[in-house]
Design an enzyme around this catalytic site. Sequence first.
Site, short mmCIF file in Angstrom:
data_model
loop_
_atom_site.label_atom_id
_atom_site.label_comp_id
_atom_site.label_asym_id
_atom_site.label_seq_id
_atom_site.Cartn_x
_atom_site.Cartn_y
_atom_site.Cartn_z
CE1 TYR A 98 56.17 41.19 55.63
CE2 TYR A 98 58.35 39.88 55.45
CZ TYR A 98 56.89 40.62 54.74
OH TYR A 98 56.20 40.09 53.59
CB SER A 99 61.82 38.16 57.39
OG SER A 99 62.65 37.11 57.00
CG LEU A 100 67.23 40.53 59.06
CD1 LEU A 100 67.57 39.64 59.94
CD2 LEU A 100 68.44 41.44 57.83
#
Length: 321
Positions: A98-100
């Site tokens: 999720y994202s990073l």
Amino acid sequence: MTRPTVFMYSGQGSQYFHMTRELYESHPRYRLWLEHCDDIAFPVLGKSVVDTIFDQDRTKSDPFDSMADSNAALLCVEYSLTRVVQEMGYRPDALVGYSLGEITAAVVAEVFPLERGISFAVEFARTLADRTPPSAMLAILGTEELVRERAGLFEDCWVTGRNFDGNFVVSGRVAAVDRLERSLGEAGIVCQRLPVNHGVHTELVDPVEAEVRSILGTVTFAPPRIPIVSSASADRVAEVTADGIWAAVRRPVEFALTVEKLAAAGDATFIDVGPSGTLATFVKYLLPPGSGSTQAHTINRFGQDLKSLREFQEQTAQLRA
């Protein structure tokens, strides 16, 4: 035949001071791995990740909002948790970031080494701090219909994460998010400010695209040894590229669609290997009634890490039989 196992890695917003403290103090293997990460991160940050996470002058409720520090901390914590879970006998069949968290997934899949993942995470954060405006991020309990129904409230804000039907995230400049948060509160709509000070997943980060791509130009990407599914595209990643990593930080996070597509392909066990257990909660709301898939978290924000790990083992033991 056992169902596939999916490891999930959360991103900015899931970090907090003193995350994994009990595990660090009481679990020798976790301590070993986190200190290994600390040794690697120290020359990049110029200080200890361990000391930053467990800062005695901070409480768990204080915002952990220095992105350089929290990016490194999240990656180190998630990597160390992964090693502990693997040593417990769990092997992922797929990785979702999720994202990073997509950087953590790439490190776990051995696309590039931990050293490179930490270095990029920190360089990216510092670039944002230097060249993008102060911003804010808000998690909202409600459907995205709110954005259409109350368009005026959401002026100068962007939807940056779709978690499940009753939960989405918006970002924008600080003044715009302040105004939105205040207006939603007055309307009785529950929302929560996240400890994120930069406009990831919005056009506010576009000025740093060339610099970020330049940083990524020095990275050698190996083929993933474990399949990766991107929450930016909601599809399996055949190969990790600079384009894909830029998309992971620039495009909205389509977590709901990603999980729905994975679950539709067959029953799976979704394991949250982040510090908050939030992704496991999202999956709980995403799985349809009667689904043979299940979700589990390793630890959460409430402490009692060892108890959480034991419960995780008990919950998943029968699924591995």
